[in-house]
Write a protein that holds these residues in place. Sequence first.
Motif, short mmCIF file in Angstrom:
data_model
loop_
_atom_site.label_atom_id
_atom_site.label_comp_id
_atom_site.label_asym_id
_atom_site.label_seq_id
_atom_site.Cartn_x
_atom_site.Cartn_y
_atom_site.Cartn_z
N VAL A 374 0.85 -1.18 0.00
CA VAL A 374 0.00 0.00 0.00
C VAL A 374 0.89 1.24 0.00
CG1 VAL A 374 -1.78 1.26 1.23
CG2 VAL A 374 -1.78 -1.24 1.27
N PRO A 375 0.77 2.08 -1.04
CA PRO A 375 1.63 3.27 -1.08
C PRO A 375 1.25 4.25 0.02
CG PRO A 375 -0.04 3.37 -2.80
CD PRO A 375 -0.17 2.01 -2.17
N GLY A 376 2.23 4.93 0.50
CA GLY A 376 1.97 5.92 1.54
C GLY A 376 3.26 6.57 1.99
N PRO A 377 3.15 7.71 2.64
CA PRO A 377 4.35 8.43 3.08
C PRO A 377 4.97 7.78 4.31
CG PRO A 377 2.39 9.58 3.81
CD PRO A 377 1.92 8.43 2.97
N ASP A 378 6.19 8.16 4.58
CA ASP A 378 6.88 7.71 5.79
C ASP A 378 6.45 8.62 6.94
OD1 ASP A 378 8.61 7.05 7.82
OD2 ASP A 378 10.34 6.81 6.51
N HIS A 379 5.50 8.15 7.74
CA HIS A 379 4.94 8.99 8.80
C HIS A 379 5.95 9.29 9.89
CE1 HIS A 379 0.78 8.99 7.34
NE2 HIS A 379 0.97 7.73 7.01
N VAL A 380 6.94 8.43 10.06
CA VAL A 380 7.98 8.71 11.06
C VAL A 380 8.73 9.98 10.69
CG1 VAL A 380 10.10 7.85 12.12
CG2 VAL A 380 8.23 6.28 11.64
N VAL A 381 9.08 10.12 9.43
CA VAL A 381 9.79 11.32 8.97
C VAL A 381 8.88 12.54 9.03
CG1 VAL A 381 10.95 12.39 7.00
CG2 VAL A 381 11.35 9.99 7.52
N LEU A 382 7.61 12.37 8.66
CA LEU A 382 6.68 13.50 8.72
C LEU A 382 6.54 14.02 10.15
CD1 LEU A 382 3.73 12.41 6.37
CD2 LEU A 382 5.54 14.05 5.89
N ARG A 383 6.41 13.10 11.10
CA ARG A 383 6.27 13.52 12.50
C ARG A 383 7.55 14.19 13.00
NH1 ARG A 383 3.49 8.41 13.03
NH2 ARG A 383 5.40 7.42 13.75
N ALA A 384 8.69 13.58 12.68
CA ALA A 384 9.95 14.13 13.17
C ALA A 384 10.21 15.52 12.60
CB ALA A 384 11.10 13.18 12.83
N ARG A 412 6.43 32.35 8.20
CA ARG A 412 7.33 31.80 7.20
C ARG A 412 7.54 30.29 7.39
NH1 ARG A 412 11.45 34.54 8.27
NH2 ARG A 412 13.14 33.17 8.89
N PHE A 413 7.84 29.89 8.59
CA PHE A 413 8.18 28.48 8.82
C PHE A 413 6.95 27.58 8.87
CE2 PHE A 413 12.02 30.58 10.53
CZ PHE A 413 12.97 29.93 9.75
N MET A 414 5.84 28.09 9.39
CA MET A 414 4.62 27.27 9.37
C MET A 414 4.10 27.12 7.96
SD MET A 414 4.16 26.07 12.31
CE MET A 414 2.59 25.31 11.94
N SER A 415 4.24 28.14 7.15
CA SER A 415 3.87 28.02 5.74
C SER A 415 4.72 26.97 5.04
CB SER A 415 4.01 29.37 5.05
OG SER A 415 3.74 29.27 3.68
N GLU A 416 6.01 26.97 5.37
CA GLU A 416 6.93 25.96 4.80
C GLU A 416 6.52 24.56 5.25
OE1 GLU A 416 10.57 25.17 2.58
OE2 GLU A 416 9.74 27.13 3.06
N LEU A 417 6.19 24.42 6.52
CA LEU A 417 5.80 23.11 7.04
C LEU A 417 4.49 22.63 6.43
CD1 LEU A 417 6.11 20.75 9.01
CD2 LEU A 417 5.02 22.17 10.77
N LEU A 418 3.48 23.49 6.39
CA LEU A 418 2.19 23.07 5.84
C LEU A 418 2.29 22.74 4.35
CD1 LEU A 418 -0.13 25.65 7.65
CD2 LEU A 418 0.12 23.21 8.14
N THR A 419 3.12 23.46 3.63
CA THR A 419 3.35 23.15 2.22
C THR A 419 4.00 21.78 2.08
OG1 THR A 419 3.60 25.51 1.72
CG2 THR A 419 4.47 23.94 0.10
N PHE A 420 4.88 21.48 2.98
CA PHE A 420 5.56 20.17 2.98
C PHE A 420 4.58 19.04 3.32
CE2 PHE A 420 7.72 17.07 5.85
CZ PHE A 420 8.49 16.42 4.89
N LEU A 421 3.65 19.28 4.23
CA LEU A 421 2.76 18.23 4.71
C LEU A 421 1.56 17.97 3.80
CD1 LEU A 421 2.59 19.10 8.52
CD2 LEU A 421 3.86 17.22 7.47
N LYS A 422 1.03 19.01 3.18
CA LYS A 422 -0.24 18.89 2.46
C LYS A 422 -0.28 17.77 1.43
CE LYS A 422 -2.11 23.56 3.10
NZ LYS A 422 -2.44 24.86 2.47
N PRO A 423 0.76 17.57 0.60
CA PRO A 423 0.67 16.48 -0.39
C PRO A 423 0.58 15.09 0.22
CG PRO A 423 2.45 18.02 -0.93
CD PRO A 423 2.00 18.34 0.45
N HIS A 424 0.96 14.96 1.50
CA HIS A 424 1.01 13.64 2.13
C HIS A 424 -0.17 13.37 3.05
CE1 HIS A 424 5.05 13.69 0.53
NE2 HIS A 424 5.35 14.74 1.26
N LEU A 425 -1.07 14.34 3.20
CA LEU A 425 -2.23 14.17 4.07
C LEU A 425 -3.46 13.93 3.21
CD1 LEU A 425 -1.63 16.99 6.71
CD2 LEU A 425 -1.03 14.57 6.85
N GLN A 426 -4.06 12.77 3.38
CA GLN A 426 -5.26 12.41 2.62
C GLN A 426 -6.39 12.11 3.60
OE1 GLN A 426 -5.47 12.73 -0.58
NE2 GLN A 426 -3.27 13.21 -0.81
#
Length: 759
Positions: A374-384, A412-426
């Motif tokens: 099952v494809p999916g992101p590495d949640h350990v890395v996302l959390r860290a 600035r940094f929360m925008s960077e984080l949310l941009t990083f997370l959004k493609p991996h949250l379904q």
Amino acid sequence: MKAFFEVLEQLYKKVLFGATLESDSHNYIIYLNPAFSDQDCSTTASSECSDTLGVQGKCQPSSLSVATISVAPVCLKRCPEMSSARETVLLQLTVIKVMVTRILSVETEFHAKEKYREIIKILLKSSDVDSKLTCMFQNSDKLLCHMAAKCLALLLYFQLREKITLNNSWISFCQKNLSEYSESDKVVYCLWTLTAVIKEIFKDTCSQKTEILKQFLTPFHTLFEVFYNSLFSQHFENHKDTSKIINSLICFLELLELLIASRIHLKLHFTCQRILFLKPSCVLDVITWPVPAFVKRKFIIFIKKCLLQKVGEDLCRGSVLAFVLPDRRLDVDLLALADAVLQAVDLGLLTTLSVHGKPSCFGGGAVQPGRERVPGPDHVVLRAASLLIIKSLEIKFQNCASANQMKVDLQRFMSELLTFLKPHLQPSLQSHSHCEWLSRVFIEQDDDMLEAAKASLGIYLKLTRECEATESLTQEKEMWNHHTHENGYNPHCIFLFLLKNIGFDSTVLLDFLISSETCFLEYFVRYLKLLQKDWDNFFTICKYFDVTESKDSINICGCIFSLVQDKSSNQTGPSPLAALGSHRNAHAWVSWASDAASEPVNQVVISEETHVTPQANSLSPTRASQSLVDYDSSDDSEVESTDQSLSSGEQTSLYQEAMKKIQDTVGTSRNKKELSLELQSRPLVPKESNTPFSVDCDIAPNNIVSEVGISYRTVKCFEELQGAIYRLQKKNLFPYNPTALLKLLKHIDAIYNKNMNRL
């Protein structure tokens, strides 16, 4: 040689069971002194016995009396005729390792322990065993090298415990290999041995840990920094055999973690314990190297643990002081690390992370034939990565006094984080609910989730105080609320999403409060204090949640109605249940839709299958030491209020007693019913309406929404939690004094009743 091996085998059995050895200690040395050649072991041992040990008379191995013990046969792999020299050496190392372990164990009988201690001291003094074991590191046999390293580490720790001067040959060996980076395997075994000795120091129960560690690190502490610079200055892509540099990175990372842990828990101060904080960019740069994903994961988790001050947590559990005094120098170093992390994020650190790696599977990473991964992101890395940014911002803001600068950095940094997370949250985050990112990312890891929530709350409180000191928030209230929601750090939204994820189940909150695995106590107290002062904002957000859920219920009911039509007409095609998967509370609303017609509203239970039950099987003194005081004494005591120390022994015994009886008190269905009846007999909130929702999914009247909405369910959850804590306290089962916590919960009830009476 066969007779030699058999006697050695019997010696192993006796030591394994802690039996007392009868013969003279010198007679056992010939069997424990490792032989390196393939010649007959008896000849080698005999010559070494007469030449090295200086024992009078000829040594006769067969005369050594080792009583046969009737135990299960030891599984040793040997030839029909005789054992090879390799197997003999491995057995010798095993006997030495078990003998030292027996000496360090409190369960070993006194006379047996003294005999073992005497044998090991003679072995160390007369046979130069340290040098022989370091020579084995050059052997191509990996098992032999590993056993030699384990045996050497225990012997070194034994010497430290017995105040025996360490062998100069071993110290020279380490100094030579640490003075400059080398790709040879000797470096790895040198690092591994150093790490193993420090682990033994942490695990020991003696009171002289700091002195022992200081003695051990003194010959090497300046060389660690030299090796640090040499190792991290390597160009990974230029190496032909990348496995060796990867091994060096992993081994040194473990050693680095123990050095930092010893600084925090053992209060030892060496320069080598600060090298990460003095030059953090070296470690952060490894994440950008073209190394395998698991190496990047290890490094980012290591940095996260450093920021949370959880390095060496597994080793330190149960063996360190219950209360750790504040360290101003450590705070300065953590600020330097946080600044380095944020600077690395500015330079594109998140883009280098491999998030699409293979997900970990129980029992291995292989997929059974006929099944697809099952494809999916590495949640350990996302959390860290998420916790890295949010914690770094909190640490930086604690030392920042400019509200405008904090707003700019946060955006600035929360925008960077949310941009990083959004493609991996379904499903993807909606533009109006960015605060949901925290519960969505950390839903599978409750300790990290609460650390992130606490850090986010700390950012909010700090920014609020600074803004109130420089400007009027009432004039810019709408803009301020927009800023908190847009950047995903509104504390009320974060807490409400947390409650929704656990289905407003008070027993889960109770588990969090009793468990020592998370920082929930500190987070919960700080949030309740905020809630008392910011109730109007909380209630406004609750009404928004109610409207959103009402809209979702219409969509859910429409899907259910469509499903019933499809089922009755036997239509083929995609199932409408697929649409339910796009809603977070789909299963809860389906349950409501099927039961609402026959049950009143106050009997409808909305639960989440995805809520995380915290583990409560271990007590960490650093967590368990938190006790409760009068939280209303000062507005500036948000952090300090939960840092008062309790006796670790008393806390542990209370906790264990509580966990033994907790299920009988509030865990069984019978007692839950009793508790529910007790709470209903003295309601602290207005009585619920018995009018059920209409199954046709029309939006409920405003008065029903106000009574059974998010705010009511939240206060009802607090009320049930208050009742459960009260019952446990009456039976002396709660692991600490909850009086102040009950006071806070009762105050929230009073605020809710007061506001409901106005409506």
